[in-house]
Design a protein around this motif. Structure first.
Motif, mmCIF file in Angstrom:
data_model
loop_
_atom_site.group_PDB
_atom_site.id
_atom_site.type_symbol
_atom_site.label_atom_id
_atom_site.label_comp_id
_atom_site.label_asym_id
_atom_site.label_seq_id
_atom_site.Cartn_x
_atom_site.Cartn_y
_atom_site.Cartn_z
ATOM 1 N N LEU A 98 6.313 7.594 6.875
ATOM 2 C CA LEU A 98 5.128 7.660 7.737
ATOM 3 C C LEU A 98 4.252 6.419 7.657
ATOM 4 O O LEU A 98 3.866 5.865 8.700
ATOM 5 C CB LEU A 98 4.327 8.919 7.416
ATOM 6 N N PRO A 99 3.894 5.929 6.454
ATOM 7 C CA PRO A 99 3.029 4.736 6.417
ATOM 8 C C PRO A 99 3.667 3.495 7.030
ATOM 9 O O PRO A 99 2.991 2.728 7.723
ATOM 10 C CB PRO A 99 2.749 4.538 4.919
ATOM 11 N N ILE A 100 4.969 3.292 6.803
ATOM 12 C CA ILE A 100 5.629 2.105 7.347
ATOM 13 C C ILE A 100 5.803 2.223 8.851
ATOM 14 O O ILE A 100 5.438 1.313 9.614
ATOM 15 C CB ILE A 100 7.001 1.886 6.674
ATOM 16 N N LEU A 101 6.323 3.357 9.303
ATOM 17 C CA LEU A 101 6.567 3.539 10.736
ATOM 18 C C LEU A 101 5.255 3.574 11.508
ATOM 19 O O LEU A 101 5.151 3.026 12.608
ATOM 20 C CB LEU A 101 7.346 4.833 10.967
ATOM 21 N N GLY A 102 4.239 4.195 10.917
ATOM 22 C CA GLY A 102 2.940 4.266 11.584
ATOM 23 C C GLY A 102 2.319 2.896 11.774
ATOM 24 O O GLY A 102 1.679 2.632 12.797
ATOM 25 N N SER A 103 2.537 1.989 10.826
ATOM 26 C CA SER A 103 1.945 0.654 10.921
ATOM 27 C C SER A 103 2.685 -0.237 11.918
ATOM 28 O O SER A 103 2.103 -1.169 12.478
ATOM 29 C CB SER A 103 1.935 -0.022 9.555
ATOM 30 N N VAL A 118 11.446 -2.657 -5.530
ATOM 31 C CA VAL A 118 10.812 -3.974 -5.651
ATOM 32 C C VAL A 118 11.314 -4.910 -4.553
ATOM 33 O O VAL A 118 10.529 -5.610 -3.895
ATOM 34 C CB VAL A 118 11.098 -4.584 -7.044
ATOM 35 N N LEU A 119 12.616 -4.922 -4.317
ATOM 36 C CA LEU A 119 13.199 -5.781 -3.281
ATOM 37 C C LEU A 119 12.688 -5.420 -1.892
ATOM 38 O O LEU A 119 12.641 -6.272 -0.998
ATOM 39 C CB LEU A 119 14.729 -5.677 -3.310
ATOM 40 N N CYS A 120 12.318 -4.171 -1.719
ATOM 41 C CA CYS A 120 11.835 -3.701 -0.421
ATOM 42 C C CYS A 120 10.605 -4.481 0.038
ATOM 43 O O CYS A 120 10.352 -4.624 1.240
ATOM 44 C CB CYS A 120 11.513 -2.207 -0.516
ATOM 45 N N SER A 177 13.441 1.596 1.031
ATOM 46 C CA SER A 177 14.080 1.483 -0.284
ATOM 47 C C SER A 177 14.838 2.751 -0.647
ATOM 48 O O SER A 177 14.733 3.784 0.026
ATOM 49 C CB SER A 177 13.023 1.193 -1.353
ATOM 50 N N ALA A 178 15.616 2.679 -1.710
ATOM 51 C CA ALA A 178 16.378 3.828 -2.197
ATOM 52 C C ALA A 178 15.444 4.983 -2.535
ATOM 53 O O ALA A 178 14.285 4.784 -2.918
ATOM 54 C CB ALA A 178 17.183 3.422 -3.427
ATOM 55 N N HIS A 197 0.838 -1.206 0.000
ATOM 56 C CA HIS A 197 0.000 0.000 0.000
ATOM 57 C C HIS A 197 0.872 1.254 0.000
ATOM 58 O O HIS A 197 0.543 2.259 -0.649
ATOM 59 C CB HIS A 197 -0.926 -0.015 1.224
ATOM 60 N N ALA A 198 1.990 1.200 0.735
ATOM 61 C CA ALA A 198 2.892 2.354 0.791
ATOM 62 C C ALA A 198 3.693 2.503 -0.493
ATOM 63 O O ALA A 198 3.990 3.623 -0.934
ATOM 64 C CB ALA A 198 3.836 2.218 1.981
ATOM 65 N N LEU A 199 4.061 1.378 -1.110
ATOM 66 C CA LEU A 199 4.871 1.407 -2.331
ATOM 67 C C LEU A 199 4.047 1.713 -3.580
ATOM 68 O O LEU A 199 4.580 2.242 -4.565
ATOM 69 C CB LEU A 199 5.590 0.070 -2.526
ATOM 70 N N ALA A 200 2.754 1.386 -3.547
ATOM 71 C CA ALA A 200 1.904 1.541 -4.732
ATOM 72 C C ALA A 200 1.951 2.943 -5.336
ATOM 73 O O ALA A 200 2.130 3.084 -6.561
ATOM 74 C CB ALA A 200 0.465 1.139 -4.402
ATOM 75 N N PRO A 201 1.800 4.017 -4.535
ATOM 76 C CA PRO A 201 1.858 5.360 -5.138
ATOM 77 C C PRO A 201 3.175 5.648 -5.840
ATOM 78 O O PRO A 201 3.208 6.352 -6.855
ATOM 79 C CB PRO A 201 1.663 6.292 -3.932
ATOM 80 N N ILE A 202 4.271 5.098 -5.299
ATOM 81 C CA ILE A 202 5.582 5.330 -5.914
ATOM 82 C C ILE A 202 5.603 4.780 -7.334
ATOM 83 O O ILE A 202 5.961 5.479 -8.294
ATOM 84 C CB ILE A 202 6.697 4.671 -5.069
#
Length: 320
Positions: A114-119, A303-305, A275-276, A7-12
């Motif tokens: 924020l999305p990763i740390l918040g979760s 992707v690896l993330c 990720s980078a 969900h966090a990576l999708a916008p990227i």
């Protein structure tokens, strides 16, 4: 947890794909992105970083000093190691190496923090503060290294270099500090330190520009990628392994060495495990430096993330 990461990576990926499509379809001139670069590097990102730093209480920044220490050392160590490997082993130019190493060493705090740390840690004012401090730490203490190298090489190519690099250092530093991407967050930190609170009207006026920063930077990255072919080689593979695996373990080692525990330790490791980031690519493009290796590292690291980030989330569950 995998859903949260996706969900966090999708916008990227979505925004970069839109930029890629716009470049391929010639809706945007992917051979000349100077106007987009000015928007991102001189307005949107500086506005976002200034807003983040000036609204971060100085007491809060001081309270986050263990986090700042770990993040800074982990980024510096990674930057120095990858830069030396790229220039000495892979014989890359200083400009190309600088762009690649900034891409690798500076995690994507802005989009993923924020999305990763918040979760994982929980959404709170402390979590937002940690992300703001991470962004400020990267922009103030990391990006000037890349800018100094790019300015140095630009001076050499134009024949402006006189004497040693050491004698040129004040001039190079001044050129770097003049960049909005550097003085924006630095000004925010200074104002926070002296206790000057920006009027709400000023913050409200630049807020829309700041909100567009990450999206416009990712879109610009997609446009840049559309002009090149993805190539995987030694520097790219080394960079991705360093970013997604080695750098988080460096942060882990620093946490243990300094005796840091609890949420601060978890935050430090997870922030570095992201990720980078896209900073290196847009920085390089601002100086006319195109690094296909940095672009490939950004995509592969993202992707690896999906795999490596859950690994470190699971490992940090044992930290108390």
């Amino acid at each position: 947890m995998t859903y949260v990461i996706l969900h966090a990576l999708a916008p990227i990926f979505v925004i970069m794909i839109l930029g890629y499509f716009a470049g391929k379809a010639k809706m945007v001139d992917n051979q000349n992105v100077s106007l987009l670069n000015v928007l991102v590097m001189d307005f949107a990102l500086p506005a976002a970083l200034f807003t983040a730093t000036v609204q971060t209480p100085w007491a809060g920044i001081i309270g986050q000093s263990p986090l700042i220490l770990v993040l800074t050392l982990a980024m510096w160590i990674t930057y120095a190691a990858i830069y030396l490997i790229c220039t000495k082993v892979f014989k890359k130019s200083a400009q190309d190496a600088a762009v690649l190493t900034l891409t690798v060493a500076l995690p994507n705090y802005a989009a993923l923090g924020l999305p990763i740390l918040g979760s994982v840690v929980g959404e709170s004012a402390g979590t937002s503060l940690s992300v703001a401090v991470s962004i400020a730490c990267g922009s103030v203490l990391m990006t000037p290294f890349c800018l100094l190298i790019l300015e140095r090489e630009k001076a050499r190519l134009s024949g402006e270099t006189r004497g040693s690099v050491l004698t040129m250092l004040p001039i190079l530093m001044w050129r770097s500090v003049k960049k909005p991407i550097v003085w924006g967050p630095l000004l925010g930190v200074i104002l926070s330190a002296v206790g000057i609170k920006m009027p709400d009207m000023v913050l409200a006026s630049i807020k829309p520009l700041g909100l567009a920063a990450t999206a416009s930077a990712l879109f610009l990255t997609g446009v840049i990628l559309s002009a090149r072919k993805l190539k995987i080689n030694g520097p790219v593979l080394v960079s991705c392994v360093a970013k997604n695996l080695i750098q988080p373990f460096i942060a882990w080692g620093l946490v243990m060495a300094f005796g840091i525990s609890g949420p601060v330790a978890v935050t430090a490791i997870l922030m570095i495990a992201l990720s980078a980031g896209f900073f290196g690519i847009v920085f390089g493009n601002r100086f006319g430096v195109q690094s296909p290796d940095a672009e490939a590292a950004l995509l592969i690291s993202s992707v690896l993330c999906i795999v490596t980030l859950p690994l470190f989330i699971s490992l940090t569950a044992s930290i108390h």
